[in-house]
Design a protein around this motif. Structure first.
Motif, PDB file in Angstrom:
ATOM      1  N   PRO A 376      -4.330  -0.071   0.474  1.00  0.00           N
ATOM      2  CA  PRO A 376      -3.038  -0.968   0.895  1.00  0.00           C
ATOM      3  C   PRO A 376      -1.807  -0.750   0.443  1.00  0.00           C
ATOM      4  CG  PRO A 376      -4.354  -1.919  -1.007  1.00  0.00           C
ATOM      5  CD  PRO A 376      -5.134  -0.487  -0.654  1.00  0.00           C
ATOM      6  N   ILE A 377      -0.761  -1.354   1.361  1.00  0.00           N
ATOM      7  CA  ILE A 377       0.662  -0.950   1.013  1.00  0.00           C
ATOM      8  C   ILE A 377       0.968  -1.575  -0.191  1.00  0.00           C
ATOM      9  CG2 ILE A 377       2.847  -1.390   1.873  1.00  0.00           C
ATOM     10  CD1 ILE A 377       1.623  -2.058   4.745  1.00  0.00           C
ATOM     11  N   ASP A 378       1.618  -0.700  -1.023  1.00  0.00           N
ATOM     12  CA  ASP A 378       2.057  -0.932  -2.428  1.00  0.00           C
ATOM     13  C   ASP A 378       3.519  -1.608  -2.203  1.00  0.00           C
ATOM     14  OD1 ASP A 378       3.128  -1.240  -4.985  1.00  0.00           O
ATOM     15  OD2 ASP A 378       2.527   0.824  -5.635  1.00  0.00           O
ATOM     16  N   ILE A 379       3.589  -3.166  -2.098  1.00  0.00           N
ATOM     17  CA  ILE A 379       4.763  -3.912  -1.902  1.00  0.00           C
ATOM     18  C   ILE A 379       5.804  -3.353  -3.085  1.00  0.00           C
ATOM     19  CG2 ILE A 379       3.791  -5.764  -3.092  1.00  0.00           C
ATOM     20  CD1 ILE A 379       5.838  -5.688   0.226  1.00  0.00           C
ATOM     21  N   ILE A 417       2.661  -9.808   9.475  1.00  0.00           N
ATOM     22  CA  ILE A 417       3.320  -8.863   8.481  1.00  0.00           C
ATOM     23  C   ILE A 417       4.639  -9.416   8.139  1.00  0.00           C
ATOM     24  CG2 ILE A 417       4.276  -6.606   8.628  1.00  0.00           C
ATOM     25  CD1 ILE A 417       2.055  -5.844  10.645  1.00  0.00           C
ATOM     26  N   ARG A 420       3.768 -12.092   5.449  1.00  0.00           N
ATOM     27  CA  ARG A 420       3.246 -11.652   3.924  1.00  0.00           C
ATOM     28  C   ARG A 420       4.202 -10.640   3.401  1.00  0.00           C
ATOM     29  NH1 ARG A 420       2.200 -10.226  -0.058  1.00  0.00           N
ATOM     30  NH2 ARG A 420       0.254  -9.449  -1.150  1.00  0.00           N
ATOM     31  N   PHE A 421       5.056  -9.799   4.087  1.00  0.00           N
ATOM     32  CA  PHE A 421       5.793  -8.727   3.146  1.00  0.00           C
ATOM     33  C   PHE A 421       7.240  -9.045   3.475  1.00  0.00           C
ATOM     34  CE2 PHE A 421       2.104  -6.640   4.797  1.00  0.00           C
ATOM     35  CZ  PHE A 421       1.567  -5.801   3.551  1.00  0.00           C
ATOM     36  N   ALA A 551      -2.259  -8.672   8.373  1.00  0.00           N
ATOM     37  CA  ALA A 551      -1.483  -8.614   7.321  1.00  0.00           C
ATOM     38  C   ALA A 551      -2.368  -8.531   6.031  1.00  0.00           C
ATOM     39  CB  ALA A 551      -0.473  -9.583   7.176  1.00  0.00           C
ATOM     40  N   SER A 552      -3.333  -9.406   5.872  1.00  0.00           N
ATOM     41  CA  SER A 552      -4.013  -9.562   4.388  1.00  0.00           C
ATOM     42  C   SER A 552      -4.837  -8.337   4.337  1.00  0.00           C
ATOM     43  CB  SER A 552      -5.212 -10.661   4.774  1.00  0.00           C
ATOM     44  OG  SER A 552      -5.913 -10.889   3.516  1.00  0.00           O
ATOM     45  N   ALA A 555      -2.216  -5.754   3.157  1.00  0.00           N
ATOM     46  CA  ALA A 555      -1.684  -6.027   1.633  1.00  0.00           C
ATOM     47  C   ALA A 555      -2.607  -5.679   0.676  1.00  0.00           C
ATOM     48  CB  ALA A 555      -0.961  -7.319   1.760  1.00  0.00           C
ATOM     49  N   ASP A 557      -4.766  -8.100  -0.031  1.00  0.00           N
ATOM     50  CA  ASP A 557      -5.568  -9.307  -0.291  1.00  0.00           C
ATOM     51  C   ASP A 557      -6.817  -9.727   0.056  1.00  0.00           C
ATOM     52  OD1 ASP A 557      -2.479  -9.904  -0.912  1.00  0.00           O
ATOM     53  OD2 ASP A 557      -2.181 -10.783   0.901  1.00  0.00           O
TER      54      ASP A 557
END
Length: 753
Positions: A376-379, A417, A420-421, A551-552, A555, A557
Motif C-alpha cells: 500500500p501507499i505509504d502516506i 482517493i 482518503r489521501f 482507495a481502501s 491505502a 485500510d
C-alpha cells in the motif's frame, strides 16, 4: 401514462375472512390450507382466458394476475447488480420517477472474485431488500453463463470460467435474495456465452462438455439454491431456441433435475407458439409485437402464449394439460412472492447496504502484481499523488445493457482517493486519454459531459509531466460499458486496451517508478507493459462505493484478498475457444453471411470441449498472464503439508483433506485455500486439475488455522455421454492444494477403490 398495479386490498381480505360459516374463505385464500391445495383450488376457479393471460406479459416488465380472484400481477426487474429504474408501461423510455434511485453493488465478476460464500449471501440479501422495497417480485438475475472467451461483452455480469466456483457462489446469492420474498431468475439457460449472434446462433457442443462445464451452475441454482424461476436464453441448441427447447427445459431442467419452478423467457426469445407450449416455457416476456398488424387493441395479445395459444385450444388442436401445468407453477410462485403476506418490507440505500457494497468491492479487488511491495501507499512518505486516466472520473453504473442503473450516488475513483489521501497529500488529476464521453443509456443520464478536444499527444504530455512531478502515480484505466466493450449486445473486438492506453502506461512507467495501474473492467485484457509496471490491481465495476473500495485497498485500510475467477491469457490465441473452437461462428458460414437473421442462424462449435480456461492452460502448459485463482496480499502466507484421513475412498463414503495455513507476515489478511483434483489414471481425456473445494480463511499476523475439504466420488467423476451418467473410475488420484491453479503448495495421493 403508467397503469396502476393490481393489489389485494386489506378490505378484500377482511371481507373474505368475515364471511359466514356457510360461506367460508375460498380455499385458495385460506392460509391455513396446504399451498398445493390452495393452488389446485385457484386453478379450478379460473377461466380458460384467465389462465392464458397469466402466461405472458402485460407491459415491458409485468404480467397479469387474476383480478377477479384477487390474485396480484407480477412485477419483474433487471438486474443482478441493482434494481433497474422504472420505465414506461409499453416503452423502454424512463418513467421519470424521482424515487427509483438505488445502491449499485459490484458486478458479479467482482463478487465471484471474493471467493467468499458469506459475501454472496450478504450481497443477495441486500439486493433482495432493495427489490422488495421497490415492490418487485422477480429479480432477473444472477447470470451464471461460463466465461468461454474474454471477448464476450457480457462476461462482467457472470461469475467466471469455473463451474464449481460459480455453483458455490450463486447458491447463497439466491437464498439471500429470496429470503425477502423476491424470486431470482437465474440466467441465461443455457450456452449464451457470447453476445455476437446471440439471437441467431446454433451452439454445437457435446453432451460431456454440456454437463461438466455449462450446466453445473444452473443445476446448483435449482437443486441447492431453489431458485424460484429460471430464465431461458436467446441462442439455439440442437436447432431449437433455448427458451422453447425440449432437451434443455423438459428433458434436463424439469425432467432430470425435477424443477418445479417457473421458466421465464428472455425478452424477445420466443418465436413459435407450439414449441413454447410443449417445450417447457411457462412465462413469456418481451416478444416483438406492435399490436397494429394483427389489428388487436392490446399488443400483448399477440404474444405466442397469448391469443394464438387460446385459439389453438378452442380449435381443439392442443389440450390444456400443458396450460394447467404452467399456471400451477406460476401460482406456486405467487404464494412465495405476491401472495406471501409474511415477507419483510425491505429497505433501500441504507447505511448497511452501502457498507456491504464497499466490503464486497474491497474483497473482490485482486492484487495482480506488487513488485517491491510498492502498495500500500505509504502516506507519510507521499506528499504528491498523480491520478491519471479517464476511468478515475467516469461513471460506470450507467451503461452496459440491461444492468444499467440509476443510483443515489457513485463515488468515483478520483473522489475516493482524494477523500482518503487528500488531507496529507496533494492529489492532482490528468485525463491521459479520451475514451467514451457519453453518459446516457436507455434514458438514464449520468449527468457527465466528458468531452475533451485536446489531441492525444497533448493529453499524454500533460499526464507524463504530472507523473514526473509526483511521488506516486495511480493510473485508473481499463474498459468501460460502452458498445463493443463490457456491454450487452456486442462483443469486444480484441483483447487489448482501447484508446491508446498501452502507450500512455508505457510512458508513465518511464516517467515514475512508483506506478500502480488500476484496471476497471469485467474482462481480461492484454498487458504488453506488464514487466514495466510494478503494481497492478484488477478492480472490476464496483458500483456505488467504487472509489472508496479502491482507495481502501491502495491505502492498506483493507488487505486485498480477491482471487481471479478466470484466466488472463497472454494473447487471445492462448484461449482455447480461439485456438480450437469456433468464435464468433463457423468461418465458412460467416463468409456466406449467415447469422444475420433467425431464418439463417450461424453454427458455433465448441471444439475445445471441456478444456475451458485453466483446464486448457494447465493441461497444455500454456503460461497465462495471470492464472485462475491468482491474487496477492499485503501479507504472506505459508501452507503446511496436506494430509488425508484415509488412503483410499470407497464408492459410498468420503475422504477429508486437511492443511494448515499460517500468516507469516506483519499484517492481518485472508488467504483462499483451493483444492484441485487430478485423475492420474483416466481412460478418457481429462484436465490436469479441476477445482473441487475452496475456503477463505482470515488470519492475524502469526496466526495459523487448519482448513479441511471433504469430498466424495462425485468430485472424481466425469460425465459419460454414452451411458448418460457420471462415472468415477477406480484408480489413483491426487489432491492438489494451493492458492491458485498454477501455485500448488502441497499434494496428497489417494485411491478410489
Amino acid at each position: 401514462m403508467l397503469k396502476k398495479t393490481v393489489l389485494i386490498s386489506f378490505l378484500t381480505l377482511i371481507s373474505f375472512s368475515s364471511m359466514a360459516q356457510n360461506n367460508p374463505i375460498p380455499v385458495y385464500l385460506d392460509e391455513s390450507k396446504p399451498v398445493e391445495q390452495r393452488v389446485q383450488d385457484a386453478v379450478s376457479r379460473m377461466t380458460l382466458e384467465e389462465k392464458v393471460a397469466m402466461l405472458h406479459a402485460q407491459s415491458k416488465f409485468s404480467s397479469p394476475g387474476v383480478p377477479r380472484l384477487g390474485i396480484p400481477e407480477f412485477w419483474t426487474t433487471d438486474g443482478p447488480h441493482g434494481v433497474r429504474p422504472e420505465v414506461m408501461w409499453d416503452e423502454w423510455d424512463q418513467a421519470g420517477w424521482t424515487n427509483d434511485s438505488i445502491i449499485a453493488y459490484p458486478a458479479l465478476t467482482a463478487l465471484s472474485a471474493t471467493w467468499n460464500k458469506k459475501m454472496s449471501w450478504n450481497y443477495g440479501k441486500a439486493l433482495g431488500e432493495e427489490a422488495r422495497y421497490r415492490k418487485k417480485d422477480i429479480l432477473l438475475g444472477p447470470g451464471v453463463n461460463i466465461y468461454r472467451t474474454p471477448l464476450n461483452g457480457r462476461n462482467f455480469e457472470y461469475m467466471g470460467e469455473d463451474p464449481y466456483l460459480t455453483s458455490k457462489m450463486v447458491v447463497p446469492y439466491i437464498k439471500g435474495v429470496q429470503s425477502n420474498g423476491v424470486a431470482t431468475s437465474v440466467k441465461h439457460f443455457a450456452l449464451n456465452n457470447q453476445e455476437m449472434f446471440r439471437h441467431t446462433s446454433n451452439v454445437i457442443v457435446d453432451d460431456r462438455t454440456l454437463y461438466e462445464i455449462y450446466l453445473p451452475p444452473f443445476k446448483a441454482a435449482v437443486t441447492e439454491g431453489d431458485s424460484w424461476t429460471i430464465m431461458g436464453a436467446y441462442d439455439m441448441y440442437k436447432n431449437q431456441y433455448a427458451s422453447q427447447n425440449q432437451y434443455l427445459l423438459n428433458d434436463i431442467l424439469k425432467g432430470e433435475w425435477n424443477y418445479k419452478g417457473v421458466v421465464v423467457s428472455d425478452w424477445g426469445a420466443v418465436n413459435n407458439t407450439e414449441q413454447a407450449i410443449h417445450n417447457g416455457l411457462d412465462l413469456e416476456f418481451g416478444s416483438w409485437t406492435n399490436g397494429l398488424s394483427a389489428g388487436t387493441k392490446n399488443a400483448y395479445d399477440n404474444y405466442y402464449l397469448a391469443k394464438p395459444y387460446l385459439d389453438l385450444i378452442k380449435a381443439g388442436k392442443v389440450g390444456t394439460k400443458e396450460l394447467d401445468d404452467k399456471v400451477t407453477r406460476i401460482l406456486h410462485l405467487a404464494y412465495k412472492t405476491t401472495m406471501n403476506r409474511n415477507k419483510p418490507f425491505g429497505n433501500i440505500a441504507s447505511e448497511e447496504h452501502k457498507a456491504i457494497a464497499k466490503e464486497i468491492g474491497e474483497e473482490g479487488i485482486v492484487l495482480l502484481k506488487n513488485q517491491g511491495n510498492l502498495l500500500p501507499i505509504d502516506i507519510n512518505k507521499t506528499k504528491k499523488i498523480a491520478v491519471i486516466g479517464e476511468n478515475a472520473i467516469k461513471i460506470m453504473t450507467v451503461g452496459g445493457g440491461s444492468s444499467s442503473l440509476k443510483v443515489k450516488y457513485e463515488t468515483l475513483p478520483l473522489d475516493g482517493i482524494k477523500a482518503r489521501f487528500g488531507k496529507k497529500a496533494d492529489v492532482q488529476f490528468a485525463r491521459g486519454y479520451v475514451g467514451d464521453i457519453g453518459g446516457e443509456y436507455n434514458g438514464v443520464k449520468s449527468g457527465q459531459n466528458l468531452k475533451d478536444d485536446r489531441s492525444e499527444t497533448e493529453l499524454l504530455n500533460e499526464a507524463v509531466s504530472l507523473a514526473k512531478k509526483s511521488d506516486f502515480v495511480i493510473f485508473v484505466g481499463g474498459l468501460n460499458k460502452s458498445d463493443f466493450q463490457d456491454s450487452e449486445g456486442n462483443d469486444r473486438k480484441n483483447l487489448g486496451l482501447p484508446y491508446n492506453q498501452d502507450q500512455l502506461i508505457n510512458a508513465l512507467a518511464k516517467a515514475n517508478k512508483n506506478l500502480a495501474v488500476v484496471l476497471v473492467s469485467g474482462n481480461a485484457v492484454a498487458m504488453p507493459w506488464v514487466k514495466d509496471v510494478p503494481s497492478i490491481l484488477q478492480a472490476w465495476y464496483l458500483g456505488s462505493e467504487s472509489g472508496n473500495s479502491i482507495a481502501s485497498i491502495l491505502a492498506g485500510d483493507a488487505n486485498p484478498s480477491g482471487k481471479l475467477p478466470f484466466t488472463f491469457p497472454v494473447k487471445l490465441e492462448d484461449n482455447s475457444a480461439h485456438q480450437l473452437g469456433e468464435y464468433p461462428g463457423n468461418k465458412e458460414e460467416l463468409a456466406a453471411g449467415k447469422g444475420k437473421d433467425q431464418k439463417n442462424p450461424i453454427n458455433i462449435t465448441y471444439n475445445e470441449g471441456i478444456f475451458v480456461g485453466y483446464r486448457w492452460h494447465d493441461t497444455k502448459n500454456i503460461k497465462p498472464l495471470f492464472s485462475f485463482g491468482h491474487g496477492l496480499s499485503y501479507t504472506t502466507f505459508e501452507f503446511g503439508k496436506a494430509s488425508a484421513d484415509k488412503a483410499s475412498l470407497g464408492t459410498s463414503d468420503t475422504i477429508t483433506f486437511k492443511v494448515s495455513v499460517k500468516n507469516t507476515g506483519k499484517k492481518g489478511g485472508a488467504e483462499v485455500a483451493q483444492l484441485y483434483i487430478s485423475d492420474l489414471q483416466s481412460s478418457v481425456p481429462r484436465p490436469a486439475k479441476e477445482l473441487k473445494g475452496f475456503e477463505k480463511v482470515y488470519l492475524n499476523p502469526g496466526e495459523q488455522k487448519e482448513v479441511s475439504f471433504t469430498i466424495d466420488k462425485s468430485a472424481l467423476s466425469y460425465f459419460d455421454a454414452e451411458k448418460h451418467q457420471w462415472v468415477a473410475e477406480p484408480g489413483e488420484f491426487e489432491a492438489l492444494i494451493g492458492n491458485s491453479s498454477d501455485a500448488i503448495k502441497t499434494k496428497v495421493k489417494f485411491t478410489l477403490k
